[in-house]
Write a protein that holds these residues in place. Structure first.
Motif, short mmCIF file in Angstrom:
data_model
loop_
_atom_site.label_atom_id
_atom_site.label_comp_id
_atom_site.label_asym_id
_atom_site.label_seq_id
_atom_site.Cartn_x
_atom_site.Cartn_y
_atom_site.Cartn_z
N VAL A 181 0.89 -1.25 -0.01
CA VAL A 181 -0.02 -0.06 -0.12
C VAL A 181 0.86 1.21 -0.16
CG1 VAL A 181 -1.98 -1.22 1.02
CG2 VAL A 181 -0.25 -0.13 2.48
N ASP A 182 0.29 2.36 -0.13
CA ASP A 182 1.22 3.61 -0.23
C ASP A 182 1.53 4.36 0.97
OD1 ASP A 182 0.29 4.04 -3.34
OD2 ASP A 182 -1.70 3.78 -2.16
N HIS A 183 0.62 4.05 2.19
CA HIS A 183 0.79 4.78 3.39
C HIS A 183 0.48 3.69 4.49
CE1 HIS A 183 -0.53 7.51 6.47
NE2 HIS A 183 0.27 8.46 6.10
N ILE A 184 1.42 3.79 5.38
CA ILE A 184 0.85 2.95 6.72
C ILE A 184 1.17 3.83 8.05
CG2 ILE A 184 1.95 1.26 8.13
CD1 ILE A 184 3.25 0.11 5.59
N SER A 185 -0.10 3.69 8.82
CA SER A 185 0.19 4.49 10.22
C SER A 185 0.17 3.30 11.22
CB SER A 185 -1.30 5.25 10.33
OG SER A 185 -1.69 6.28 9.41
N TYR A 186 1.44 3.70 12.19
CA TYR A 186 1.71 2.52 12.92
C TYR A 186 1.52 3.02 14.20
CZ TYR A 186 2.80 -2.38 12.67
OH TYR A 186 2.95 -4.01 12.60
N TYR A 187 0.52 2.59 15.04
CA TYR A 187 0.49 3.17 16.48
C TYR A 187 0.74 2.19 17.41
CZ TYR A 187 -2.58 6.33 13.77
OH TYR A 187 -2.99 7.29 12.86
N SER A 188 1.28 2.69 18.53
CA SER A 188 1.48 1.66 19.63
C SER A 188 0.19 1.63 20.59
CB SER A 188 2.61 2.21 20.69
OG SER A 188 2.23 3.29 21.20
N LEU A 189 0.11 0.34 20.93
CA LEU A 189 -1.29 0.43 21.77
C LEU A 189 -1.17 1.25 23.10
CD1 LEU A 189 -3.90 -1.38 22.04
CD2 LEU A 189 -2.67 -2.85 23.81
N ILE A 190 -2.29 2.00 23.22
CA ILE A 190 -2.32 2.79 24.22
C ILE A 190 -3.56 2.16 25.30
CG2 ILE A 190 -2.53 5.01 25.27
CD1 ILE A 190 -0.92 5.97 22.93
N LEU A 191 -3.22 2.14 26.43
CA LEU A 191 -4.67 1.63 27.45
C LEU A 191 -5.11 2.90 27.86
CD1 LEU A 191 -3.14 -1.14 29.58
CD2 LEU A 191 -4.27 -1.25 27.53
N GLU A 192 -6.14 3.45 26.88
CA GLU A 192 -6.88 4.48 27.41
C GLU A 192 -8.11 4.07 28.36
OE1 GLU A 192 -6.17 7.46 26.06
OE2 GLU A 192 -5.44 7.27 24.18
N GLU A 193 -8.25 5.16 29.23
CA GLU A 193 -9.43 5.01 29.96
C GLU A 193 -10.66 4.87 29.26
OE1 GLU A 193 -9.84 7.71 33.35
OE2 GLU A 193 -7.67 8.28 33.37
N LYS A 194 -11.89 4.26 29.86
CA LYS A 194 -12.99 4.17 29.01
C LYS A 194 -12.86 3.24 27.83
CE LYS A 194 -14.31 8.97 29.85
NZ LYS A 194 -14.53 10.26 28.90
N THR A 195 -11.93 2.19 28.01
CA THR A 195 -11.67 1.20 27.05
C THR A 195 -12.04 -0.03 27.71
OG1 THR A 195 -9.46 1.04 27.05
CG2 THR A 195 -10.34 2.51 25.31
N ILE A 196 -12.54 -1.13 27.07
CA ILE A 196 -12.51 -2.48 27.83
C ILE A 196 -11.28 -3.01 28.17
CG2 ILE A 196 -13.16 -4.97 27.11
CD1 ILE A 196 -15.01 -3.73 24.88
N LEU A 197 -10.27 -2.68 27.32
CA LEU A 197 -8.80 -2.99 27.57
C LEU A 197 -8.32 -2.43 29.18
CD1 LEU A 197 -6.49 -3.12 24.73
CD2 LEU A 197 -7.55 -5.10 25.66
N PHE A 198 -8.91 -1.19 29.30
CA PHE A 198 -8.26 -0.77 30.43
C PHE A 198 -9.16 -1.08 31.80
CE2 PHE A 198 -8.48 2.97 33.57
CZ PHE A 198 -7.11 3.19 33.55
N HIS A 199 -10.36 -1.53 31.44
CA HIS A 199 -10.95 -2.13 32.74
C HIS A 199 -10.46 -3.40 33.08
CE1 HIS A 199 -14.21 0.72 33.40
NE2 HIS A 199 -14.30 0.69 32.11
#
Lengths: 373, 610
Positions: A181-199
């Motif tokens: 593909v032409d473009h890639i956004s690669y983010y690190s996982l962030i445990l944001e409040e108000k997410t299932i992961l955070f709970h």
């Protein structure tokens, strides 16, 4: 001069465990009413939209809208903006929302860029993130876009997933590069409040990755993508053959943009404001053409220009900022010298930009430009 | 000026006054009982009732304990047809506040002893009851929570008789929560507690038992009139400090302030006199009148000496004067608080503070933070050591940093306490193990009642300061209660342990430890500090050392990645908030050399799982 607009579609078919964006699972009726309201907001403000160069339809999952609603939204945009003059027109999607007919609809209205939420190629991780696409959806979707000669494809990826190993990351990197593909956004996982992961994290059910592993993974992402022709032009963004996101650059270059829809943010004439993130009330208020923002914050233009501009790998021009804000950067922010001495910022000719260690520890630099009381 | 006083009327009224306190262990329901009494006497309309009305400080309400005393005037129409004037003076239940208990008891003729019908007598109750008996108070036992399924009122009655030695045959059976037994106790107060003695025509003697600071009216002492009268316009003198004032107002608390024409013997209330200097009003002092002075002041209180010390340092050195001001204001109604300036290389200018005990220390720290909003660092608590030097001299050390060089020390003595633990017998083994691991010396073990045991140990106060309470509580599921009092100084093999961050000794982290425990504790502290001190841009060695010999080490790794990833559809404000939060967190840390140390690090030495 306003050249960019953002359009928010706060609807999803399912909720991903890491996501804390403004989104909901809504009835068709609510979606219809929302699109009506959103179109109304666009129409009411069409006089401001004469010089628009980039449009970004984000969410949520915009392409999860049914074709009728999608068509209504795109038609309205075509009415209020001269789409023939756009340089970039992006819509976000999940791999499984891409169908030949929707792609045709997008092309008909001049949409020239899709951003696909791929996130990872590990089936177990996809399930853990509660993504509802299958691995085959990614290749199928991209094939449909290619068949239609769709101009620009971007994918979103996440690294430092819970329990992810370096070998799994390498596998993800190989597979995402193979997509071509032409473009890639690669983010690190962030445990944001108000997410299932955070709970889950709060209940000690999951343990985030060690900072050392996360750092090593980030460097692996940067190095591998660079080696395969993707230039890092921002903290989390990589482009091949110059396919940088023009729309997202308006944020980083601190230029004006106008957000439409519930929860959408804007920057206009040095003021930041946003709509309250509440779909029901957005619809209610739209009935009386009330699109007043929730709060207006006058920003420190120079501070924002530095905080955002330094996210770009080419950094900022000292002369340009000094002139634009009638100041002396180094007198205003003497800490810049510390960052240069610590090797986080490189001062080369007229430009200031982050070094590799500065990219890894960007917040230390960015903190310089926020005030705490 | 004001109308002349009708002394006969005062004498008649005096016969109807009853002054009393409520003594109880934490959680046995004292505040609820006080609330019920207020309701029952219609002192407070139900609409104004907040639960636990007397506990006005936020901390008291949150922790469910009473710290500062309060006094309320209540009118009660008794079955004999007379309307009595009650003064209810609240007392703290915790052992650390014995001093305050003795203050409130001195203002009373009687006390209601509240004992939980399910829990029975607790260690701390004993100390306060004996204090009341010493003060010659009439004690009215009340067995509370009889509505609980686990209530055993007869067993508790026996405990009161066997353990305390009080006649419990007339003990009121009550449930303050359900409103049971309230009338009974009110009637007992009328008939069993004596009316105050005291001659209204004698020279004024008013006991200051509390005081608070009002920004508009100055220091306001809470007083109990023992002899004479006081009214607006009177010239008064503080007998200890010799300061003189003119009375502006007198009144009582109902519980809100209510102005009165005068206060007479037995009255409990306040006076205002534009007292600006907090130092002139000493709790325990006697107020007399200038034209007609009393010869002798009232006996003061049993003054308690602080046993636990720690350093308090403002995080922002610009707050130093504000911290001093806060301490002076707190001292105003807490004479047991002592402090003096001290300096730390690591923390700058601050104060060394003496407390009655650990809870007292926590409360004061919390009050400074909440009521005065001064961010500060507290160093780990210490006790007073007697250091015998080789030249034969003895120095008293309450700060590890003041320890003389090791070559000059002959031996060190540390304070021991007599620790009394009351527990259901199931936990005896657990408690003995805990006490032994804390260097306790077994003293005595007795059955009190069927399944309950009283254990007595000689223990170093230092070991009680280190997490003894917490471990006792968790080890016995909260069933054991605990009290301690100073017994003697004993010789111990103690050493000073230093902590080094990035190669430099942080004086505020130095502690005195029992030599045998040093290695284990050093390892625990360095591991803990590694976890509580955030990563920096560089690697930081953390070392524990005795006499500059390193005994334990850990490493705080350098920061590896700290950068915000995503721009949420142009939501820049949110990104800024996250950065602000990070920066704010840094501001609440103390820079020690080039290391930013969070407040919890200085107390981390306390909560070690060793």
């Amino acid at each position: 001069m306003l050249t960019s607009i953002y359009v928010h579609i706060p609807f999803c078919d399912h909720i991903c465990t890491y996501c804390d964006f403004h989104k909901e699972i809504a009835s068709d009726r609510k979606k219809r009413n929302y699109i009506d309201a959103l179109c109304r907001e666009l129409v009411v403000h069409q006089d401001d939209l004469v010089d628009i160069k980039t449009i970004y339809i984000g969410g949520g999952t915009p392409l999860s809208l049914d074709e009728q609603l999608l068509a209504k939204l795109l038609e309205t945009i075509s009415q209020v903006v001269d789409t023939s003059r756009l340089v970039e027109y992006t819509i976000e999607t999940n791999p499984n929302n891409l169908t030949a007919s929707k792609i045709a609809l997008l092309q008909h209205h001049g949409v020239n860029r899709v951003s696909i939420g791929v996130q990872t190629f590990q089936s177990a991780q996809l399930k853990f993130l509660n993504r509802d696409h299958k691995l085959a959806d990614v290749t199928n979707g991209i094939q449909l876009l290619r068949d239609a000669k769709f101009p620009t494809i971007s994918v979103d990826m996440i690294f430092s997933l819970i329990g992810q190993t370096m070998a799994e990351l390498d596998d993800d990197l190989n597979k995402v590069i193979a997509l071509g593909v032409d473009h890639i956004s690669y983010y690190s996982l962030i445990l944001e409040e108000k997410t299932i992961l955070f709970h889950m994290y709060r209940k000690n059910e999951i343990e985030p990755n060690d900072e050392d592993l996360e750092g090593a993974m980030y460097e692996r992402v940067i190095d591998t993508l660079q080696a395969n022709g993707y230039d890092q032009y921002e903290i989390s963004n990589f482009a091949r053959n110059g396919a940088e996101s023009e729309h997202n650059k308006t944020y980083w270059l601190n230029r004006d943009y106008r957000g439409f829809g519930s929860g959408a943010h804007s920057l206009m004439d040095g003021k930041r404001f946003y709509h309250e993130p509440n779909v029901r009330r957005y619809i209610q208020r739209a009935a009386s053409d009330d699109f007043q923002p929730t709060s207006v914050e006058v920003t420190d233009g120079l501070a924002d220009a530095l905080m955002l501009g330094l996210r770009l790998t080419k950094g900022v021009s000292v002369t340009e900022l000094n002139q634009r804000y009638d100041t002396d950067l180094f007198a205003r922010y003497p800490e810049l010298n510390n960052h240069i001495n610590n090797g986080f910022i490189i001062h080369d000719n007229d430009r200031l930009f982050l070094s590799r260690s500065g990219i890894l520890l960007g917040n230390i630099v960015f903190q310089t430009f926020v005030e705490v009381t | 000026m004001s109308k002349s006083i009708d002394y006969d009327k005062i004498r008649e009224r005096q016969k109807l006054i009853r002054n009393f306190s409520i003594i109880a262990h934490i959680d046995h329901g004292k505040s609820t009982l006080a609330d019920r009494i207020l309701e029952h006497t219609e002192s407070v309309s139900a609409r104004d009732m907040k639960n636990q009305l007397l506990d006005s400080m936020d901390i008291e309400r949150e922790r469910g304990i009473t710290i500062k005393l309060n006094a309320v005037e209540i009118a009660y129409k008794a079955k004999d047809g007379n309307t009595y004037i009650f003064h209810l003076i609240d007392t703290p239940g915790h052992v650390d506040f014995t001093y305050e208990v003795s203050r409130s008891l001195a203002a009373c003729e009687g006390a209601v002893l509240v004992v939980d019908a399910a829990q029975g007598i607790e260690a701390q109750t004993l100390a306060n009851v004996y204090l009341a008996i010493d003060n010659d108070l009439e004690i009215l036992p009340l067995i509370n929570k009889i509505d609980l399924p686990s209530a055993e009122p007869d067993k508790v009655k026996r405990e009161i008789e066997d353990i305390i030695g009080l006649d419990a045959s007339d003990a009121v059976l009550a449930s303050a929560k359900e409103g049971l037994g309230i009338t009974d106790i009110l009637e007992q107060i009328v008939h069993l507690i004596p009316a105050p003695t005291g001659d209204p025509e004698a020279p004024l003697k008013a006991l200051i038992f509390d005081s608070y600071f009002d920004p508009y009216r100055g220091v306001i002492p809470s007083i109990r009139i023992v002899e004479g009268t006081v009214k607006k316009g009177d010239k008064i003198r503080m007998m200890a400090t010799k300061a003189e004032y003119e009375v502006i107002d007198v009144g009582v608390f109902t519980p809100t302030e209510k102005k009165k024409d005068y206060l007479a013997p037995g009255d409990v209330g306040f006076l205002t006199a534009s007292i600006k200097d907090v130092k002139n009003v000493r709790v325990g002092d006697t107020i007399t009148s200038v034209p007609k002075s009393a010869n002798e002041p009232l006996p003061g209180y049993r003054k308690l000496n602080p046993m636990v010390f720690c350093g308090l340092y403002p995080i922002d050195s610009g707050d130093y004067e504000d911290l001093r001001d806060a301490l002076e204001k707190l001292k105003l109604n807490d004479a047991s608080l002592i402090f003096e300036p001290e300096t730390s290389q690591a923390l700058g200018f601050g104060f060394r503070i003496g407390f009655l005990g650990l809870l007292h220390m926590e409360i004061i720290q919390e009050r400074i933070d909440r009521e005065f909003n001064i961010p500060m660092i507290a160093t780990s608590p210490s006790v007073i050591y007697h250091v015998h030097q080789t030249d034969g001299s003895v120095v008293n050390i309450d700060n590890p940093c003041d320890m003389p060089p090791i070559q000059q020390i002959d031996f060190i003595e540390e304070p021991y306490v007599t620790a009394t633990v009351m527990t259901p017998e199931d936990y005896v083994g657990v408690i003995m193990e805990l006490c032994q691991s804390k260097r306790g010396i077994f003293g005595d073990m007795q059955y009190i009642g069927e399944n309950r045991v009283q254990l007595v140990y000689q223990m170093p106060l230092l070991e009680i300061v280190y997490d003894f309470f917490d471990r006792l509580k968790s080890g016995t599921k909260g069933y054991a209660s605990f009290d301690y009092e100073f017994s003697q100084y004993r010789r111990s093999d103690l050493v000073k342990m230093d902590i080094l961050l990035n190669g430099e000794i942080v004086d505020a982290l130095s502690t005195i430890v029992f030599r045998e425990f040093a290695f284990r504790r050093g390892k625990a502290i360095t591991e803990k500090l590694k976890d509580v001190i955030p990563r920096h841009m560089f690697e930081i060695p953390v070392q524990a050392a005795i006499n500059s010999k390193v005994i334990a080490r850990s490493t705080i790794k350098a920061m590896r990645k700290n950068v915000l990833a995503k721009c949420y559809g142009g939501d820049v404000s949110r990104k800024k908030k996250l950065l602000e939060k990070q920066k704010e967190g840094k501001k609440r840390m103390k820079a020690v050399g080039n290391v930013e140390v969070p407040q919890e690090a200085f107390l981390s030495v306390l909560s070690l799982d060793d």
